[in-house]
Motif scaffolding. Structure first.
Motif, PDB file in Angstrom:
ATOM      1  N   ASN A 115      35.108  57.245  42.783  1.00  0.00           N
ATOM      2  CA  ASN A 115      36.407  56.072  43.007  1.00  0.00           C
ATOM      3  C   ASN A 115      37.491  57.445  42.864  1.00  0.00           C
ATOM      4  OD1 ASN A 115      35.489  53.537  42.002  1.00  0.00           O
ATOM      5  ND2 ASN A 115      35.130  54.755  40.156  1.00  0.00           N
ATOM      6  N   MET A 116      37.069  59.000  42.773  1.00  0.00           N
ATOM      7  CA  MET A 116      38.544  59.626  42.298  1.00  0.00           C
ATOM      8  C   MET A 116      39.007  60.552  43.369  1.00  0.00           C
ATOM      9  SD  MET A 116      36.549  63.493  41.034  1.00  0.00           S
ATOM     10  CE  MET A 116      36.027  64.569  42.454  1.00  0.00           C
ATOM     11  N   LEU A 117      38.222  60.130  44.738  1.00  0.00           N
ATOM     12  CA  LEU A 117      39.328  60.399  45.886  1.00  0.00           C
ATOM     13  C   LEU A 117      40.258  59.195  46.525  1.00  0.00           C
ATOM     14  CD1 LEU A 117      36.740  62.592  48.265  1.00  0.00           C
ATOM     15  CD2 LEU A 117      38.991  63.388  47.083  1.00  0.00           C
ATOM     16  N   MET A 118      39.766  57.740  46.243  1.00  0.00           N
ATOM     17  CA  MET A 118      40.390  56.781  46.676  1.00  0.00           C
ATOM     18  C   MET A 118      41.688  57.136  45.446  1.00  0.00           C
ATOM     19  SD  MET A 118      37.138  53.787  47.182  1.00  0.00           S
ATOM     20  CE  MET A 118      35.794  53.999  46.033  1.00  0.00           C
ATOM     21  N   ASP A 119      41.302  57.013  43.850  1.00  0.00           N
ATOM     22  CA  ASP A 119      41.938  56.806  43.022  1.00  0.00           C
ATOM     23  C   ASP A 119      42.909  57.770  43.503  1.00  0.00           C
ATOM     24  OD1 ASP A 119      40.598  55.080  41.914  1.00  0.00           O
ATOM     25  OD2 ASP A 119      39.659  56.254  40.236  1.00  0.00           O
ATOM     26  N   ALA A 120      43.265  58.934  43.491  1.00  0.00           N
ATOM     27  CA  ALA A 120      44.303  59.689  43.732  1.00  0.00           C
ATOM     28  C   ALA A 120      44.773  59.205  45.693  1.00  0.00           C
ATOM     29  CB  ALA A 120      43.207  60.835  44.181  1.00  0.00           C
ATOM     30  N   TRP A 121      44.379  58.948  45.923  1.00  0.00           N
ATOM     31  CA  TRP A 121      44.628  58.856  47.536  1.00  0.00           C
ATOM     32  C   TRP A 121      45.810  57.008  47.209  1.00  0.00           C
ATOM     33  CZ3 TRP A 121      46.163  61.685  51.411  1.00  0.00           C
ATOM     34  CH2 TRP A 121      46.092  60.594  52.844  1.00  0.00           C
ATOM     35  N   ALA A 122      44.918  56.009  46.841  1.00  0.00           N
ATOM     36  CA  ALA A 122      46.012  54.821  46.070  1.00  0.00           C
ATOM     37  C   ALA A 122      47.182  55.336  45.264  1.00  0.00           C
ATOM     38  CB  ALA A 122      45.589  54.005  45.526  1.00  0.00           C
ATOM     39  N   HIS A 123      47.331  56.409  44.379  1.00  0.00           N
ATOM     40  CA  HIS A 123      47.924  56.429  43.358  1.00  0.00           C
ATOM     41  C   HIS A 123      48.870  57.563  44.183  1.00  0.00           C
ATOM     42  CE1 HIS A 123      50.795  59.205  41.035  1.00  0.00           C
ATOM     43  NE2 HIS A 123      50.136  57.946  39.883  1.00  0.00           N
ATOM     44  N   GLN A 124      48.924  58.642  45.147  1.00  0.00           N
ATOM     45  CA  GLN A 124      49.497  59.031  46.008  1.00  0.00           C
ATOM     46  C   GLN A 124      50.056  58.328  46.680  1.00  0.00           C
ATOM     47  OE1 GLN A 124      48.480  62.400  48.478  1.00  0.00           O
ATOM     48  NE2 GLN A 124      49.953  62.727  50.077  1.00  0.00           N
ATOM     49  N   HIS A 125      49.911  56.654  47.847  1.00  0.00           N
ATOM     50  CA  HIS A 125      51.128  56.077  48.751  1.00  0.00           C
ATOM     51  C   HIS A 125      50.894  55.144  47.939  1.00  0.00           C
ATOM     52  CE1 HIS A 125      50.111  59.087  51.755  1.00  0.00           C
ATOM     53  NE2 HIS A 125      48.686  59.066  51.257  1.00  0.00           N
ATOM     54  N   THR A 126      50.745  54.505  47.156  1.00  0.00           N
ATOM     55  CA  THR A 126      50.455  52.684  46.352  1.00  0.00           C
ATOM     56  C   THR A 126      51.951  53.115  45.125  1.00  0.00           C
ATOM     57  OG1 THR A 126      49.013  52.797  45.535  1.00  0.00           O
ATOM     58  CG2 THR A 126      49.269  52.268  47.691  1.00  0.00           C
ATOM     59  N   GLY A 127      51.300  54.007  44.406  1.00  0.00           N
ATOM     60  CA  GLY A 127      51.910  54.500  42.900  1.00  0.00           C
ATOM     61  C   GLY A 127      51.426  53.823  42.040  1.00  0.00           C
ATOM     62  N   ARG A 128      49.980  52.793  42.272  1.00  0.00           N
ATOM     63  CA  ARG A 128      49.202  52.577  41.687  1.00  0.00           C
ATOM     64  C   ARG A 128      48.247  53.500  41.159  1.00  0.00           C
ATOM     65  NH1 ARG A 128      49.642  48.297  44.864  1.00  0.00           N
ATOM     66  NH2 ARG A 128      48.204  48.810  45.808  1.00  0.00           N
ATOM     67  N   ALA A 129      47.694  53.862  39.581  1.00  0.00           N
ATOM     68  CA  ALA A 129      46.566  54.672  39.552  1.00  0.00           C
ATOM     69  C   ALA A 129      45.401  54.636  40.185  1.00  0.00           C
ATOM     70  CB  ALA A 129      46.505  54.047  38.212  1.00  0.00           C
ATOM     71  N   TYR A 130      45.414  53.266  41.110  1.00  0.00           N
ATOM     72  CA  TYR A 130      43.662  52.982  41.269  1.00  0.00           C
ATOM     73  C   TYR A 130      44.130  52.040  42.925  1.00  0.00           C
ATOM     74  CZ  TYR A 130      42.809  49.483  38.098  1.00  0.00           C
ATOM     75  OH  TYR A 130      42.591  47.978  37.246  1.00  0.00           O
ATOM     76  N   ASP A 131      42.928  51.391  43.852  1.00  0.00           N
ATOM     77  CA  ASP A 131      43.117  50.193  44.170  1.00  0.00           C
ATOM     78  C   ASP A 131      42.331  49.387  43.818  1.00  0.00           C
ATOM     79  OD1 ASP A 131      43.044  48.673  46.344  1.00  0.00           O
ATOM     80  OD2 ASP A 131      42.073  50.011  47.598  1.00  0.00           O
ATOM     81  N   HIS A 132      42.962  48.682  42.869  1.00  0.00           N
ATOM     82  CA  HIS A 132      42.565  47.574  42.153  1.00  0.00           C
ATOM     83  C   HIS A 132      41.515  46.204  43.394  1.00  0.00           C
ATOM     84  CE1 HIS A 132      42.208  44.319  39.030  1.00  0.00           C
ATOM     85  NE2 HIS A 132      42.911  43.582  39.922  1.00  0.00           N
ATOM     86  N   ASP A 133      40.277  46.168  42.646  1.00  0.00           N
ATOM     87  CA  ASP A 133      39.653  45.141  43.567  1.00  0.00           C
ATOM     88  C   ASP A 133      39.269  45.643  45.075  1.00  0.00           C
ATOM     89  OD1 ASP A 133      38.848  43.691  41.378  1.00  0.00           O
ATOM     90  OD2 ASP A 133      40.356  41.674  42.087  1.00  0.00           O
ATOM     91  N   GLY A 134      39.454  46.661  44.994  1.00  0.00           N
ATOM     92  CA  GLY A 134      39.547  47.605  46.598  1.00  0.00           C
ATOM     93  C   GLY A 134      40.325  46.888  47.386  1.00  0.00           C
ATOM     94  N   ALA A 135      41.313  46.532  47.278  1.00  0.00           N
ATOM     95  CA  ALA A 135      41.924  45.021  48.212  1.00  0.00           C
ATOM     96  C   ALA A 135      42.963  45.751  49.196  1.00  0.00           C
ATOM     97  CB  ALA A 135      43.181  44.290  47.223  1.00  0.00           C
ATOM     98  N   TRP A 136      43.685  47.194  48.695  1.00  0.00           N
ATOM     99  CA  TRP A 136      44.221  47.559  50.191  1.00  0.00           C
ATOM    100  C   TRP A 136      42.379  48.448  50.671  1.00  0.00           C
ATOM    101  CZ3 TRP A 136      45.869  53.783  49.797  1.00  0.00           C
ATOM    102  CH2 TRP A 136      47.062  53.801  50.548  1.00  0.00           C
ATOM    103  N   ALA A 137      41.742  48.895  50.479  1.00  0.00           N
ATOM    104  CA  ALA A 137      40.136  49.375  51.153  1.00  0.00           C
ATOM    105  C   ALA A 137      40.174  48.470  52.416  1.00  0.00           C
ATOM    106  CB  ALA A 137      39.776  49.644  50.451  1.00  0.00           C
TER     107      ALA A 137
END
Length: 362
Positions: free
Chosen positions: A186-208
Motif C-alpha cells: 500500500n505504501m506507494l499507493m497511499d503516498a500517491w493518493a495523498h499527494q493528488h487527492t489529499g486523502r491518506a489512502y485510496d479508500h476501497d481502491g475506488a480511485w485506482a
C-alpha cells in the motif's frame, strides 16, 4: 504467568494508525480485546518526514518517539477497559515502534520508540527493539512475524500468509518456515493518493479502479533490481519512496494521468506479489491475506486474478486482518519473556536464531 496476558502494539509502514490487541497466550492464542487508533496528523507527518534526513532530526525523532509512546499508552488504556483487566494482569507489552531507517546490509535498523516512557505511562513491562539483535547476527531483521504465523496457522499446510501493509511480505508455512518482503503493497499507493487527492489512502481502491494501468510505467517499475534479489530480503521507504517513483515518471516520454499512475501502482503491487509466490512458493494452494490491503476489494480482486491458487484472509481462520501484526507482537513479547528465539535464520539470513527484543521492566 499472570494469566499469560500480553499486549501487542503495531504502527506499520503505512503510518495510518496504531493497532493493538490484548491476547491470552497459552495452548491457544485468544484475542480478548482489540483497538485501532488513528495517529494525529502532525505526528503522522513527522514520522513520514523522519524517513529522510532533515534539520534537527535527532531532537525531532526523540519528541516523535515520546508522542508515539503516548499514542501507544492510549491504545493500552482502551484494551484494558474493554477486557476489564488491569495493568497488574498483563505480563508485558510488545511495541514495535515506527521504522524510519532499515539498511541491514549496512548493519543497522532504526525504529522510533520510547519503550521506557510507555512502561512508565502504563505500569507494564515493555519489550521493544525487535530487529537489532538479528541484524547484529548478520540477518535482515525482517520479516519479524513468520514464527508467529507458523504458531498460529500451522506448518506444512501448503499455505502462505500474505501481509498487505505498507510493504508486502510472505510467510511460507513449509518446513523450515521461510519469509521475505516482496515489495510495496500500500505504501506507494497511499503516498500517491495523498499527494493528488489529499486523502491518506485510496479508500476501497475506488480511485485506482477509475484508472488504466500504464504498461510502459509498469514495466519500468518492475525493472527495479531489488525485485530480482533472492530471499532473504527486506525493504521499506529507504528504497520504495516518492522520489523513487518520481524518477521513473520523469524518465517516461509520456505523462500518465494521476489516476492511471494509481492504477499502475496497484498492478505493480499485484505483479510483484504474484511473481514472488510463483518463484519461491510454487506449491502453494492457499494464501491467507492480512493487513490493511486485505480490506481493499480492488486490490484483492486483482490479486485473486493474478495468483495461481485460492486467496482468502486470516479472518477465515479466526484472526481479523487488522489484528494479525499486533497479535504477532504480543506473541513476540511472550517469546522474549520465555527466552524463546523468534527470529528465524531461514527467514532473515542470520548466522543463528536470536531472541527478539529488549525488556524494559515496569
Amino acid at each position: 504467568m499472570r494469566g499469560n496476558y500480553f499486549i501487542g502494539l503495531m504502527s506499520g509502514t503505512s503510518t495510518d494508525g496504531v493497532d493493538g490487541v490484548l491476547a491470552q497466550l497459552s495452548d491457544a492464542i485468544t484475542v480478548r480485546a482489540s483497538a485501532s487508533l488513528p495517529l494525529p496528523d502532525a505526528l503522522r507527518r513527522e514520522l513520514l518526514a523522519l524517513n529522510s534526513p532533515g534539520h534537527n532530526e535527532l531532537a525531532r525523532a526523540a519528541q516523535a518517539a515520546n508522542d508515539l509512546a503516548d499514542c501507544y499508552a492510549q491504545a493500552v488504556a482502551s484494551l484494558l477497559a474493554q477486557s476489564s483487566l488491569t495493568a497488574a494482569d498483563i505480563h508485558a507489552i510488545g511495541a514495535h515502534g515506527q521504522t524510519v531507517r532499515h539498511v541491514p546490509e549496512a548493519g543497522y535498523t532504526l525504529q522510533i520508540n520510547a519503550p521506557a516512557r510507555l512502561a512508565e505511562r502504563t505500569g507494564i513491562a515493555v519489550v521493544a527493539d525487535f530487529r537489532s539483535r538479528d541484524v547484529a547476527a548478520g540477518g535482515q531483521g525482517a520479516p519479524l512475524v513468520p514464527a508467529f504465523h507458523a504458531a498460529r496457522f500451522g506448518v506444512g499446510t501448503d499455505r502462505v500468509v500474505l501481509n498487505l501493509g505498507g510493504i508486502a511480505n510472505l510467510t511460507v508455512l513449509d518446513s523450515p518456515v521461510t519469509g521475505f518482503d516482496t515489495g510495496p503493497a500500500n505504501m506507494l499507493m497511499d503516498a500517491w493518493a495523498h499527494q493528488h487527492t489529499g486523502r491518506a489512502y485510496d479508500h476501497d481502491g475506488a480511485w485506482a479502479a477509475q484508472g488504466r494501468c500504464d504498461t510502459i510505467l509498469l514495466d519500468a517499475l518492475l525493472s527495479e533490481p531489488w525485485l530480482a534479489l533472492p530471499p532473504p530480503k527486506s525493504t521499506g521507504r529507504d528504497l520504495f519512496n516518492s522520489d523513487w517513483l518520481q524518477t521513473h515518471l520523469n524518465a517516461l516520454q509520456t505523462s500518465p494521468s494521476p489516476v492511471d499512475v494509481q492504477a499502475t501502482l496497484l498492478q505493480f503491487s499485484v505483479k510483484t506479489i504474484a511473481q514472488a509466490i510463483r518463484q519461491h512458493a510454487p506449491d502453494t494452494r492457499e494464501i491467507l491475506a492480512c493487513g490493511g490491503g486485505a480490506l481493499n476489494p480492488v486490490l484483492m480482486q486483482a490479486l485473486a486474478l493474478a495468483l495461481p491458487c485460492r486467496l482468502t484472509t486470516t479472518a477465515e481462520y479466526g484472526v481479523p486482518v487488522q489484528s494479525v501484526e499486533a497479535l504477532a507482537f504480543a506473541w513476540l513479547a511472550q517469546a522474549h519473556v520465555r527466552g524463546q528465539p523468534a527470529c528465524l535464520p531461514a527467514v532473515t539470513g542470520a548466522r543463528h536464531a536470536t531472541i527478539a527484543g529488549c525488556l524494559y521492566p515496569a
